[in-house]
Write a protein that holds these residues in place. Structure first.
Motif, PDB file in Angstrom:
ATOM      1  N   THR A   1       2.636  10.067 -36.687  1.00  5.48           N
ATOM      2  CA  THR A   1       2.326   8.660 -36.404  1.00  5.48           C
ATOM      3  C   THR A   1       2.438   8.352 -34.919  1.00  5.48           C
ATOM      4  OG1 THR A   1       4.632   8.043 -36.812  1.00  5.48           O
ATOM      5  CG2 THR A   1       3.097   7.914 -38.686  1.00  5.48           C
ATOM      6  N   LYS A   2       2.671   9.390 -34.111  1.00  8.83           N
ATOM      7  CA  LYS A   2       2.780   9.220 -32.657  1.00  8.83           C
ATOM      8  C   LYS A   2       2.370  10.529 -31.990  1.00  8.83           C
ATOM      9  CE  LYS A   2       7.712  10.507 -32.653  1.00  8.83           C
ATOM     10  NZ  LYS A   2       9.077  10.072 -32.297  1.00  8.83           N
ATOM     11  N   PRO A   3       2.246  10.551 -30.661  1.00 10.32           N
ATOM     12  CA  PRO A   3       1.824  11.779 -29.972  1.00 10.32           C
ATOM     13  C   PRO A   3       2.748  12.959 -30.240  1.00 10.32           C
ATOM     14  CG  PRO A   3       1.641   9.900 -28.504  1.00 10.32           C
ATOM     15  CD  PRO A   3       2.346   9.402 -29.728  1.00 10.32           C
ATOM     16  N   VAL A   4       2.153  14.149 -30.250  1.00  9.18           N
ATOM     17  CA  VAL A   4       2.883  15.400 -30.422  1.00  9.18           C
ATOM     18  C   VAL A   4       2.950  16.109 -29.067  1.00  9.18           C
ATOM     19  CG1 VAL A   4       2.827  17.686 -31.507  1.00  9.18           C
ATOM     20  CG2 VAL A   4       2.180  15.654 -32.828  1.00  9.18           C
ATOM     21  N   THR A   5       4.105  16.666 -28.744  1.00  8.59           N
ATOM     22  CA  THR A   5       4.273  17.409 -27.495  1.00  8.59           C
ATOM     23  C   THR A   5       4.084  18.890 -27.751  1.00  8.59           C
ATOM     24  OG1 THR A   5       5.807  15.786 -26.563  1.00  8.59           O
ATOM     25  CG2 THR A   5       5.858  18.001 -25.617  1.00  8.59           C
TER      26      THR A   5
ATOM     27  N   VAL B   1      14.582  18.210 -31.629  1.00 13.31           N
ATOM     28  CA  VAL B   1      14.773  17.665 -32.973  1.00 13.31           C
ATOM     29  C   VAL B   1      13.683  18.224 -33.881  1.00 13.31           C
ATOM     30  CG1 VAL B   1      14.806  15.562 -34.368  1.00 13.31           C
ATOM     31  CG2 VAL B   1      15.835  15.566 -32.092  1.00 13.31           C
ATOM     32  N   ALA B   2      14.064  18.688 -35.053  1.00 12.45           N
ATOM     33  CA  ALA B   2      13.115  19.329 -35.972  1.00 12.45           C
ATOM     34  C   ALA B   2      12.351  18.301 -36.790  1.00 12.45           C
ATOM     35  CB  ALA B   2      13.857  20.296 -36.888  1.00 12.45           C
ATOM     36  N   ASP B   3      11.585  17.473 -36.083  1.00 13.94           N
ATOM     37  CA  ASP B   3      10.811  16.426 -36.764  1.00 13.94           C
ATOM     38  C   ASP B   3       9.316  16.687 -36.713  1.00 13.94           C
ATOM     39  OD1 ASP B   3      10.332  15.974 -34.088  1.00 13.94           O
ATOM     40  OD2 ASP B   3      11.048  13.895 -34.082  1.00 13.94           O
ATOM     41  N   GLY B   4       8.905  17.809 -36.090  1.00 15.96           N
ATOM     42  CA  GLY B   4       7.494  18.160 -36.023  1.00 15.96           C
ATOM     43  C   GLY B   4       6.759  17.615 -34.819  1.00 15.96           C
ATOM     44  N   TYR B   5       7.462  16.830 -33.999  1.00 11.42           N
ATOM     45  CA  TYR B   5       6.779  16.209 -32.861  1.00 11.42           C
ATOM     46  C   TYR B   5       6.877  17.020 -31.574  1.00 11.42           C
ATOM     47  CZ  TYR B   5       5.764  12.030 -35.537  1.00 11.42           C
ATOM     48  OH  TYR B   5       5.259  11.150 -36.477  1.00 11.42           O
ATOM     49  N   GLN B   6       7.610  18.119 -31.591  1.00 10.93           N
ATOM     50  CA  GLN B   6       7.600  19.033 -30.454  1.00 10.93           C
ATOM     51  C   GLN B   6       7.421  20.444 -30.973  1.00 10.93           C
ATOM     52  OE1 GLN B   6      10.540  18.587 -27.420  1.00 10.93           O
ATOM     53  NE2 GLN B   6       9.730  20.272 -26.206  1.00 10.93           N
ATOM     54  N   ILE B   7       6.321  21.066 -30.525  1.00  2.97           N
ATOM     55  CA  ILE B   7       6.008  22.438 -30.883  1.00  2.97           C
ATOM     56  C   ILE B   7       5.700  23.181 -29.586  1.00  2.97           C
ATOM     57  CG2 ILE B   7       5.168  21.878 -33.193  1.00  2.97           C
ATOM     58  CD1 ILE B   7       2.326  21.961 -32.136  1.00  2.97           C
ATOM     59  N   GLY B   8       5.564  24.491 -29.666  1.00  5.80           N
ATOM     60  CA  GLY B   8       5.301  25.266 -28.466  1.00  5.80           C
ATOM     61  C   GLY B   8       4.262  26.340 -28.688  1.00  5.80           C
TER      62      GLY B   8
ATOM     63  N   GLY C   1      13.655  24.215 -39.367  1.00  9.03           N
ATOM     64  CA  GLY C   1      14.096  23.110 -40.207  1.00  9.03           C
ATOM     65  C   GLY C   1      13.177  21.909 -40.298  1.00  9.03           C
ATOM     66  N   ILE C   2      11.923  22.028 -39.807  1.00 10.97           N
ATOM     67  CA  ILE C   2      10.973  20.919 -39.969  1.00 10.97           C
ATOM     68  C   ILE C   2      10.715  20.720 -41.461  1.00 10.97           C
ATOM     69  CG2 ILE C   2       8.583  20.184 -39.564  1.00 10.97           C
ATOM     70  CD1 ILE C   2       8.654  21.638 -36.942  1.00 10.97           C
TER      71      ILE C   2
ATOM     72  N   LEU D   1       1.152  20.681 -39.827  1.00  8.66           N
ATOM     73  CA  LEU D   1       0.996  21.387 -38.556  1.00  8.66           C
ATOM     74  C   LEU D   1       0.258  22.707 -38.733  1.00  8.66           C
ATOM     75  CD1 LEU D   1       4.558  20.756 -37.046  1.00  8.66           C
ATOM     76  CD2 LEU D   1       2.395  19.809 -36.198  1.00  8.66           C
ATOM     77  N   ILE D   2       0.606  23.453 -39.762  1.00  9.36           N
ATOM     78  CA  ILE D   2      -0.052  24.744 -39.998  1.00  9.36           C
ATOM     79  C   ILE D   2      -1.543  24.561 -40.268  1.00  9.36           C
ATOM     80  CG2 ILE D   2      -0.197  26.704 -41.587  1.00  9.36           C
ATOM     81  CD1 ILE D   2       2.856  26.507 -41.885  1.00  9.36           C
TER      82      ILE D   2
END
Length: 317
Positions: free
Chosen positions: A28-32, A83-90, A257-258, A266-267
């Protein structure tokens, strides 16, 4: 000590993941999207192309964050401790995550089980090139010369990463002594080679491709499982009698832990991004084989390299 830290880290991630309800909309917001090298390089270009491709299925902006340093491990740390909320991936290659991790002290993560690989997106071949005007024409010529003149030849490469690991494996199998000249990245290694400070250079094919095309480097072999479709005349080390097969694999990963519902989103977005024509163009231009590989398989491959390089890393301490 690392095992205790890993348990604590896993408990931290689990506690945070429990705070997110499975039925909440996501995202619901931008992903990093964090890339573990600075702006302007090959990894940065791949991250930005991936970010643009991810925005379509995620329907949210994807912000690129460059976190360089620590042989690529600083960027990984920024992701796996988020934080394992899905909003930061690499997005990163296997070098920092499976090899450099052994030599960089104080990391809050370790083996591939301490983070979550969502999937592989591309495969990079590693290659060995020689000066274009060298009288040594083939790999066997180099091996024979090195055996007769131990320590006289020099090879430019990157210290501590997959290329270093690959070179050591080849040198051991070939029973040769060629001086390894370490650099921090492709650009520095290529510059040293072009300045004729070394006779050989062992780097990723994207880092060498331009020099081959302009006639300043001559490829001897690639460490891939098969010949490159774009350069089929370059043999593999394995077919020349040296069973050394490694690749530099780009993966998308996240903190452990997402929530599964978010992880699945995400996948699926990554799968769609890998099929995106614009994304594929960027990777193909760098001679990267574009392919989605299941996260479980990538974790298996990363674990194999991690375990294989641990003894040599410990011996070097």
């Amino acid at each position: 000590m690392r095992r205790i830290a890993g348990i604590a880290f896993a408990s931290f991630a689990l506690a945070h993941s429990c705070a997110f309800a499975a039925d909440e909309p996501f995202p619901t917001k931008p992903v990093t999207l964090t890339v573990n090298y600075g702006a302007g390089g090959g990894s940065d270009a791949i991250a930005r192309a991936l970010g643009r491709a991810l925005e379509k299925p995620l329907k949210q902006p994807v912000t690129i964050e460059n976190v360089a340093g620590g042989a690529g491990t600083r960027g990984v740390t920024a992701v796996v401790t988020a934080v394992a909320d899905g909003y930061q991936i690499g997005v990163a290659t296997n070098s920092p995550m499976t090899i450099a991790v052994h030599s960089v002290k104080g990391l809050s993560w370790g083996d591939p089980g301490t983070y979550d690989i969502l999937g592989g997106i591309g495969i990079v071949y590693n290659a060995l090139c020689i000066q274009a005007d060298s009288p040594l024409q083939k790999l066997d010529d180099v091996v024979n010369y090195a055996r007769q003149n131990p320590g006289k030849l020099k090879v430019a490469s990157i210290a501590g990463g997959i290329n270093h690991y690959t070179w050591d494996a080849f040198a051991k199998k070939a029973n040769i002594n060629i001086r390894f000249v370490p650099y921090s990245g492709d650009a520095d290694g290529v510059a040293s080679f072009l300045g004729k400070n070394t006779e050989l250079v062992a780097l990723t094919w994207p880092g060498l491709k331009a020099q081959v095309e302009v006639g300043k480097a001559r490829p001897l072999a690639v460490f891939g499982p098969e010949r490159m479709a774009t350069n089929p005349n370059v043999p593999t080390f394995k077919e020349l009698g040296y069973d050394v097969v490694t690749t530099s694999d780009y993966v998308v990963y996240a903190p452990k832990g997402i929530p599964e519902a978010r992880r699945s989103v995400l996948i699926e977005a990554i799968k769609q991004a890998v099929s995106d024509p614009d994304f594929r163009l960027v990777l193909v231009a760098q001679n990267i084989q574009v392919k989605f590989t299941d996260g479980e398989e990538m974790t298996r491959q990363f674990t194999e390299v991690f375990r294989g390089t641990a003894p040599s890393a410990q011996a070097g301490k």
